[in-house]
Design an enzyme around this catalytic site. Structure first.
Site, PDB file in Angstrom:
ATOM      1  N   HIS A 168      32.118  33.347  73.309  1.00  0.00           N
ATOM      2  CA  HIS A 168      31.719  33.064  74.685  1.00  0.00           C
ATOM      3  C   HIS A 168      32.926  33.086  75.622  1.00  0.00           C
ATOM      4  O   HIS A 168      32.930  33.796  76.643  1.00  0.00           O
ATOM      5  CB  HIS A 168      31.034  31.693  74.726  1.00  0.00           C
ATOM      6  CG  HIS A 168      30.517  31.310  76.078  1.00  0.00           C
ATOM      7  ND1 HIS A 168      29.189  31.402  76.410  1.00  0.00           N
ATOM      8  CD2 HIS A 168      31.142  30.821  77.182  1.00  0.00           C
ATOM      9  CE1 HIS A 168      29.018  31.006  77.660  1.00  0.00           C
ATOM     10  NE2 HIS A 168      30.190  30.643  78.148  1.00  0.00           N
ATOM     11  N   GLU A 169      33.964  32.327  75.274  1.00  0.00           N
ATOM     12  CA  GLU A 169      35.121  32.214  76.163  1.00  0.00           C
ATOM     13  C   GLU A 169      35.924  33.511  76.224  1.00  0.00           C
ATOM     14  O   GLU A 169      36.479  33.865  77.272  1.00  0.00           O
ATOM     15  CB  GLU A 169      36.015  31.046  75.736  1.00  0.00           C
ATOM     16  CG  GLU A 169      35.351  29.679  75.820  1.00  0.00           C
ATOM     17  CD  GLU A 169      34.796  29.351  77.201  1.00  0.00           C
ATOM     18  OE1 GLU A 169      35.329  29.864  78.209  1.00  0.00           O
ATOM     19  OE2 GLU A 169      33.814  28.586  77.273  1.00  0.00           O
TER      20      GLU A 169
ATOM     21  N   HIS B  22      34.381  35.711  78.848  1.00  0.00           N
ATOM     22  CA  HIS B  22      34.892  35.401  80.188  1.00  0.00           C
ATOM     23  C   HIS B  22      36.288  35.999  80.388  1.00  0.00           C
ATOM     24  O   HIS B  22      36.587  36.586  81.433  1.00  0.00           O
ATOM     25  CB  HIS B  22      34.992  33.880  80.382  1.00  0.00           C
ATOM     26  CG  HIS B  22      33.688  33.203  80.630  1.00  0.00           C
ATOM     27  ND1 HIS B  22      32.794  33.623  81.591  1.00  0.00           N
ATOM     28  CD2 HIS B  22      33.122  32.106  80.052  1.00  0.00           C
ATOM     29  CE1 HIS B  22      31.741  32.820  81.597  1.00  0.00           C
ATOM     30  NE2 HIS B  22      31.914  31.892  80.667  1.00  0.00           N
TER      31      HIS B  22
ATOM     32  N   HIS C 148      36.336  39.762  80.804  1.00  0.00           N
ATOM     33  CA  HIS C 148      35.804  40.073  82.136  1.00  0.00           C
ATOM     34  C   HIS C 148      36.906  39.866  83.184  1.00  0.00           C
ATOM     35  O   HIS C 148      37.130  40.724  84.056  1.00  0.00           O
ATOM     36  CB  HIS C 148      34.601  39.164  82.424  1.00  0.00           C
ATOM     37  CG  HIS C 148      33.759  39.616  83.570  1.00  0.00           C
ATOM     38  ND1 HIS C 148      32.600  38.959  83.942  1.00  0.00           N
ATOM     39  CD2 HIS C 148      33.888  40.635  84.452  1.00  0.00           C
ATOM     40  CE1 HIS C 148      32.057  39.580  84.978  1.00  0.00           C
ATOM     41  NE2 HIS C 148      32.824  40.592  85.314  1.00  0.00           N
TER      42      HIS C 148
END
Length: 324
Positions: free
Chosen positions: A116-117, A120, A123
């Site tokens: 998940h992290e 980020h 991105h």
């Protein structure tokens, strides 16, 4: 509208939860407990990172190389230390690489947190590299797309190879509850918010009792008869911090829908879809987010991505019913 039409699926899942958990009464607070006891992967961090990297192979060699850079160059602060903030978060820093702060423990949840992290952070990295200082910060509407896409790709990878029945049940329940809390619960929040704002705009006066009643009615509508009517849940609206930042909550549901659609395209169409997705990651806030998501092949002005994510929920409920 799409979520309301599919509430019978959520009611079916609540009934299944009640049965699997062996409860005579399913209360709202029981939903905070996993339906299937955690079958933890219990991996050391190095092993967990390797698993995440393997699960994200469909995103291509360049993305794999960036993940390895994050590991080799120590973009991630992995373990708990005194004074460190709890949870996990990623911070993009223009002109430098992103920073990821974890509090890693050997649990299945924390393996997904890595994915998940890093979603980020990738991105942020792509946007900072491709956009100027003024346009590298992506908007809230797309903020959870990259992180959630990574989680879904990892989960699909694990489900594809998992043969242990208990672990498979746990992974399915993990995904079911993710969709429940993101697609259904956040939409219920958004519907409550919409009701209150429309009341203000029509000249009505809001009272605590009126808002409690609206929230209680919505909660009963969403969760159905399998969940015990709870007099305390009617006050929950007052402690949801997002309501004090108007029209925030619906973006969780739209972001999850977009991520589900993108991950499906990547897994079915392969390299061209992955390349389109990387192009999207480079856009920052250079255009309206609806237009930017079209680069990745998702049209969020259409109900199709939302309907597709809800259809996935129905398929997962069916598979879980067969397994248990």
């Amino acid at each position: 509208d799409s979520v309301n039409k599919t509430l019978p699926m959520l009611h079916e899942y609540m009934a299944l939860r009640k049965k699997v958990m062996g409860l005579e009464t399913l209360n709202m607070y029981d939903l905070n407990y996993p339906m299937i006891p955690a079958a933890n992967l219990a991996l050391e961090f190095d092993e967990a990172f390797a698993l995440v990297k393997e699960g994200l192979k469909p995103l291509g060699e360049e993305y794999q190389g960036l993940l390895q850079r994050a590991y080799d160059e120590r973009w991630m602060d992995v373990y708990e230390t005194p004074g460190k903030r709890s949870g996990a978060y990623s911070m993009g820093v223009y002109g430098v690489h992103p920073y990821v702060l974890l509090n890693y423990e050997k649990t299945t949840h924390d393996v997904f947190t890595i994915a998940h992290e890093l979603g980020h952070s990738m991105h942020s990295y792509y946007s900072c590299q491709a956009q100027g200082r003024e346009q590298n910060n992506y908007t809230i509407f797309v903020a959870e797309v990259a992180s959630t896409c990574n989680e879904i790709l990892l989960l699909r990878h694990l489900l594809k190879k998992e043969t242990d029945k208990d672990m498979r049940k746990y992974l399915l329940s993990y995904l079911l509850d993710t969709i429940r809390t993101t697609m259904f619960r956040q939409t219920m929040f958004a519907e409550f918010e919409d009701i209150t704002h429309k009341a203000i705009e029509s000249g009505e006066t809001l009272t605590a009792e009126w808002m409690c009643q609206q929230y209680e009615d919505l909660n009963a509508q969403y969760y159905g008869s399998a969940v015990e009517k709870d007099d305390v849940i009617r006050y929950e609206w007052a402690r949801i911090p997002h309501f004090y930042n108007a029209f925030y909550v619906y973006k969780y549901a739209t972001g999850y829908s977009a991520a589900t659609a993108i991950s499906k395209k990547i897994l079915t169409e392969g390299k061209p879809a992955a390349q389109d997705y990387i192009r999207f990651l480079k856009t920052g806030e250079s255009d309206h987010p609806i237009e930017l998501l079209k680069i990745a092949g998702v049209d969020m002005s259409s109900p199709e991505p939302v309907n597709s994510a809800l259809a996935l929920f129905g398929e997962l409920v069916d598979e879980m019913e067969q397994l248990v």
